[in-house]
Write a protein that holds these residues in place. Sequence first.
Motif, PDB file in Angstrom:
ATOM      1  N   MET A 117       0.970  -1.560   0.081  1.00 53.83           N
ATOM      2  CA  MET A 117       0.132  -0.257  -0.265  1.00 53.83           C
ATOM      3  C   MET A 117       0.689   1.276  -0.020  1.00 53.83           C
ATOM      4  O   MET A 117       1.122   2.249   0.094  1.00 53.83           O
ATOM      5  CB  MET A 117      -0.483   0.086   1.555  1.00 53.83           C
ATOM      6  CG  MET A 117      -2.181  -0.770   1.310  1.00 53.83           C
ATOM      7  SD  MET A 117      -3.709  -0.379  -0.032  1.00 53.83           S
ATOM      8  CE  MET A 117      -4.026   0.589   0.405  1.00 53.83           C
ATOM      9  N   ASN A 118       2.272   1.378  -0.114  1.00 58.81           N
ATOM     10  CA  ASN A 118       3.073   2.579   0.174  1.00 58.81           C
ATOM     11  C   ASN A 118       4.072   2.251  -0.594  1.00 58.81           C
ATOM     12  O   ASN A 118       5.071   2.985  -0.597  1.00 58.81           O
ATOM     13  CB  ASN A 118       3.496   2.267   1.675  1.00 58.81           C
ATOM     14  CG  ASN A 118       2.477   2.322   3.058  1.00 58.81           C
ATOM     15  OD1 ASN A 118       1.793   3.317   3.109  1.00 58.81           O
ATOM     16  ND2 ASN A 118       2.917   1.217   3.713  1.00 58.81           N
ATOM     17  N   GLY A 119       3.965   1.325  -1.575  1.00 58.73           N
ATOM     18  CA  GLY A 119       4.358   1.477  -2.814  1.00 58.73           C
ATOM     19  C   GLY A 119       4.687   2.743  -3.001  1.00 58.73           C
ATOM     20  O   GLY A 119       4.142   3.844  -3.490  1.00 58.73           O
ATOM     21  N   ASN A 120       5.520   2.533  -5.186  1.00 60.21           N
ATOM     22  CA  ASN A 120       5.393   3.830  -5.782  1.00 60.21           C
ATOM     23  C   ASN A 120       4.628   4.455  -6.612  1.00 60.21           C
ATOM     24  O   ASN A 120       3.764   3.445  -6.660  1.00 60.21           O
ATOM     25  CB  ASN A 120       6.923   4.048  -6.840  1.00 60.21           C
ATOM     26  CG  ASN A 120       8.227   3.722  -5.766  1.00 60.21           C
ATOM     27  OD1 ASN A 120       9.094   2.611  -5.422  1.00 60.21           O
ATOM     28  ND2 ASN A 120       9.013   4.665  -5.602  1.00 60.21           N
ATOM     29  N   SER A 121       4.127   5.630  -6.843  1.00 58.40           N
ATOM     30  CA  SER A 121       2.966   5.740  -7.460  1.00 58.40           C
ATOM     31  C   SER A 121       2.949   5.041  -8.699  1.00 58.40           C
ATOM     32  O   SER A 121       4.349   5.674  -9.813  1.00 58.40           O
ATOM     33  CB  SER A 121       2.980   7.310  -8.220  1.00 58.40           C
ATOM     34  OG  SER A 121       3.006   7.511  -6.037  1.00 58.40           O
ATOM     35  N   ILE A 122       1.459   4.654  -9.418  1.00 59.05           N
ATOM     36  CA  ILE A 122       1.933   4.406 -11.409  1.00 59.05           C
ATOM     37  C   ILE A 122       0.652   4.523 -11.532  1.00 59.05           C
ATOM     38  O   ILE A 122      -0.163   4.585 -10.672  1.00 59.05           O
ATOM     39  CB  ILE A 122       2.041   2.782 -11.262  1.00 59.05           C
ATOM     40  CG1 ILE A 122       3.532   1.775 -10.554  1.00 59.05           C
ATOM     41  CG2 ILE A 122       1.625   2.702 -12.633  1.00 59.05           C
ATOM     42  CD1 ILE A 122       3.350   1.057 -10.745  1.00 59.05           C
ATOM     43  N   SER A 123       0.997   5.131 -12.817  1.00 54.43           N
ATOM     44  CA  SER A 123      -0.924   5.783 -13.237  1.00 54.43           C
ATOM     45  C   SER A 123      -0.533   5.353 -15.071  1.00 54.43           C
ATOM     46  O   SER A 123       0.249   5.016 -15.379  1.00 54.43           O
ATOM     47  CB  SER A 123      -0.716   7.171 -13.868  1.00 54.43           C
ATOM     48  OG  SER A 123      -1.531   7.824 -14.689  1.00 54.43           O
ATOM     49  N   ALA A 124      -2.175   4.592 -15.026  1.00 59.37           N
ATOM     50  CA  ALA A 124      -2.126   4.129 -16.494  1.00 59.37           C
ATOM     51  C   ALA A 124      -3.084   4.263 -17.095  1.00 59.37           C
ATOM     52  O   ALA A 124      -4.268   4.495 -17.266  1.00 59.37           O
ATOM     53  CB  ALA A 124      -2.706   1.926 -15.955  1.00 59.37           C
ATOM     54  N   LYS A 125      -2.811   4.806 -18.574  1.00 58.12           N
ATOM     55  CA  LYS A 125      -4.040   5.907 -19.267  1.00 58.12           C
ATOM     56  C   LYS A 125      -3.825   5.164 -20.500  1.00 58.12           C
ATOM     57  O   LYS A 125      -2.993   4.051 -21.742  1.00 58.12           O
ATOM     58  CB  LYS A 125      -3.446   6.668 -19.200  1.00 58.12           C
ATOM     59  CG  LYS A 125      -4.525   7.882 -20.156  1.00 58.12           C
ATOM     60  CD  LYS A 125      -4.024   9.122 -20.858  1.00 58.12           C
ATOM     61  CE  LYS A 125      -4.915   9.885 -21.036  1.00 58.12           C
ATOM     62  NZ  LYS A 125      -4.797  11.365 -21.525  1.00 58.12           N
ATOM     63  N   GLY A 126      -5.279   4.178 -20.505  1.00 57.95           N
ATOM     64  CA  GLY A 126      -5.869   4.005 -21.948  1.00 57.95           C
ATOM     65  C   GLY A 126      -6.331   4.659 -22.164  1.00 57.95           C
ATOM     66  O   GLY A 126      -6.861   5.788 -22.673  1.00 57.95           O
ATOM     67  N   SER A 127      -6.990   4.556 -23.835  1.00 57.86           N
ATOM     68  CA  SER A 127      -7.842   3.878 -24.651  1.00 57.86           C
ATOM     69  C   SER A 127      -9.464   5.300 -23.834  1.00 57.86           C
ATOM     70  O   SER A 127     -10.021   5.989 -24.779  1.00 57.86           O
ATOM     71  CB  SER A 127      -7.987   3.940 -25.940  1.00 57.86           C
ATOM     72  OG  SER A 127      -9.293   2.968 -25.408  1.00 57.86           O
ATOM     73  N   LYS A 128      -9.356   4.549 -22.725  1.00 55.55           N
ATOM     74  CA  LYS A 128     -11.432   4.984 -22.372  1.00 55.55           C
ATOM     75  C   LYS A 128     -11.312   4.134 -21.030  1.00 55.55           C
ATOM     76  O   LYS A 128     -11.882   5.217 -20.717  1.00 55.55           O
ATOM     77  CB  LYS A 128     -11.797   3.083 -22.813  1.00 55.55           C
ATOM     78  CG  LYS A 128     -12.549   2.690 -24.233  1.00 55.55           C
ATOM     79  CD  LYS A 128     -13.526   2.270 -24.238  1.00 55.55           C
ATOM     80  CE  LYS A 128     -14.178   1.205 -25.522  1.00 55.55           C
ATOM     81  NZ  LYS A 128     -14.508   0.296 -25.582  1.00 55.55           N
ATOM     82  N   CYS A 129     -10.035   4.814 -20.396  1.00 55.20           N
ATOM     83  CA  CYS A 129     -10.087   4.595 -19.484  1.00 55.20           C
ATOM     84  C   CYS A 129      -8.935   4.876 -17.767  1.00 55.20           C
ATOM     85  O   CYS A 129      -7.937   4.591 -19.146  1.00 55.20           O
ATOM     86  CB  CYS A 129     -10.467   3.636 -18.415  1.00 55.20           C
ATOM     87  SG  CYS A 129     -10.376   3.397 -16.526  1.00 55.20           S
ATOM     88  N   VAL A 130      -8.568   5.558 -17.402  1.00 54.20           N
ATOM     89  CA  VAL A 130      -7.415   6.170 -16.623  1.00 54.20           C
ATOM     90  C   VAL A 130      -7.544   5.257 -15.451  1.00 54.20           C
ATOM     91  O   VAL A 130      -7.780   5.030 -13.915  1.00 54.20           O
ATOM     92  CB  VAL A 130      -7.421   6.955 -16.135  1.00 54.20           C
ATOM     93  CG1 VAL A 130      -5.824   7.405 -14.827  1.00 54.20           C
ATOM     94  CG2 VAL A 130      -7.172   7.704 -17.277  1.00 54.20           C
ATOM     95  N   SER A 131      -6.317   4.166 -14.711  1.00 51.18           N
ATOM     96  CA  SER A 131      -5.952   3.583 -13.156  1.00 51.18           C
ATOM     97  C   SER A 131      -4.582   4.449 -12.585  1.00 51.18           C
ATOM     98  O   SER A 131      -3.837   3.921 -13.215  1.00 51.18           O
ATOM     99  CB  SER A 131      -6.021   2.323 -13.835  1.00 51.18           C
ATOM    100  OG  SER A 131      -5.932   1.226 -12.031  1.00 51.18           O
ATOM    101  N   ASP A 132      -5.020   4.632 -11.644  1.00 51.15           N
ATOM    102  CA  ASP A 132      -3.808   5.090 -10.796  1.00 51.15           C
ATOM    103  C   ASP A 132      -3.949   4.556  -9.352  1.00 51.15           C
ATOM    104  O   ASP A 132      -4.479   4.026  -8.571  1.00 51.15           O
ATOM    105  CB  ASP A 132      -3.090   6.664 -11.096  1.00 51.15           C
ATOM    106  CG  ASP A 132      -5.017   7.465 -10.557  1.00 51.15           C
ATOM    107  OD1 ASP A 132      -5.989   7.299 -10.099  1.00 51.15           O
ATOM    108  OD2 ASP A 132      -4.994   8.276 -11.372  1.00 51.15           O
ATOM    109  N   MET A 133      -2.540   5.611  -8.644  1.00 53.38           N
ATOM    110  CA  MET A 133      -3.031   5.227  -7.228  1.00 53.38           C
ATOM    111  C   MET A 133      -4.509   5.274  -6.417  1.00 53.38           C
ATOM    112  O   MET A 133      -5.204   4.985  -5.642  1.00 53.38           O
ATOM    113  CB  MET A 133      -2.073   5.908  -6.236  1.00 53.38           C
ATOM    114  CG  MET A 133      -0.834   5.653  -7.126  1.00 53.38           C
ATOM    115  SD  MET A 133      -0.097   4.295  -7.061  1.00 53.38           S
ATOM    116  CE  MET A 133       0.372   3.986  -5.083  1.00 53.38           C
ATOM    117  N   THR A 134      -5.736   6.494  -6.820  1.00 55.13           N
ATOM    118  CA  THR A 134      -7.408   6.143  -6.239  1.00 55.13           C
ATOM    119  C   THR A 134      -7.987   6.378  -7.262  1.00 55.13           C
ATOM    120  O   THR A 134      -9.288   6.033  -6.617  1.00 55.13           O
ATOM    121  CB  THR A 134      -7.115   8.230  -5.725  1.00 55.13           C
ATOM    122  OG1 THR A 134      -6.315   8.770  -7.202  1.00 55.13           O
ATOM    123  CG2 THR A 134      -5.604   8.308  -4.726  1.00 55.13           C
ATOM    124  N   THR A 135      -7.548   6.074  -8.675  1.00 56.27           N
ATOM    125  CA  THR A 135      -8.895   6.340  -9.166  1.00 56.27           C
ATOM    126  C   THR A 135      -8.896   4.533 -10.434  1.00 56.27           C
ATOM    127  O   THR A 135      -7.867   3.986 -10.390  1.00 56.27           O
ATOM    128  CB  THR A 135      -8.444   6.640 -10.538  1.00 56.27           C
ATOM    129  OG1 THR A 135      -8.670   8.733 -10.246  1.00 56.27           O
ATOM    130  CG2 THR A 135      -9.912   6.913 -11.439  1.00 56.27           C
TER     131      THR A 135
END
Length: 323
Positions: free
Chosen positions: A249-267
């Motif tokens: 839960m305390n790991g490095n931040s990652i953000s993944a952005k695709g054509s329809k959606c974004v997944s990151d540390m809060t979304t």
Amino acid sequence: MRYSSALVLGTVVVGQVAAANLRHASFHARRQAEASKRGADDVDWSKVTYDLSGVDWDKVFPTPGASSPPVETPTPAPAPVVAPSEPATSEPAKSEPSKTEPVATKPTTPVTVGGSVSDFSYGVADVVSRLSLKGPGVNSVTPNGGIWIGTDSAWQTEFTNDGSGDMVVFCWQANGFSGMSLNVNLPAISVGLKKGDSVTVSFAEGVPSSCSGVFSDTKLALFGGIDNTWYEVTFGSQGAFDISRNVNMNGNSISAKGSKCVSDMTTCVFKCKDSSVSSCETGYEIAGMDAAGCGGGFDSVMNGVGGGCSMGATGESVKVTFS
């Protein structure tokens, strides 16, 4: 995503119905010596004998005054006559390159393959040694039915290091629930990324996979996986991807952005409901599910919460940023 007490981590499981039922599979339990050669110094010369009885010494040392057959002196052939010609301007002889000169070798990893990285192995050996991993990634640069470096597939992810220091990105196939244990399995990918570097990785359709970053302070979890935040994906028309924080839960931040959606540390992210814990095997959820393209549902494989970001039907390019 979840894991059991034996700590084995899985990946996204492809949904079979609709985006709302895209399933996320989680992490669960599993735990010549060369002979020496004799040299000349080893010979006992005192035991060596010589038999010279058959030598004709008169032929070796001829008697002085003995006549020898006359030696004919060959008559030199006349020199050919050469017609006078215009004096030629002499040029310095060009030296031929020595056959022993070193030949320049091509780089083992083309700079133009898969992004801005010029040396895929940068920093990898140190990480493999420090974390006691099985070894570096296979790093195939041609389609292999799994994961490889390059842009040959319609399903790909571009990884960028936006952190403050160097890192190594690892990717592996789930292979059930064993592929993530990198202390006993070779990863498919291990690429060193300096700050600002990027690399593009292709994936075969329908192959559950995960990736994570190793920084200077990253450790190995007890189950042999990277103890950090994970990017999980199964590409395909009904596939899904997500960021998972369950391992750390305390790991490095990652953000993944695709054509329809974004997944990151809060979304659209898998995380522990109890924010005070560092990891969780139960009591997890998908946070930020109200984001566009984020679907949830029931994961029949894990008998728990499932979901993730939806993707294109015929291809998808996800941009993943580490920071």
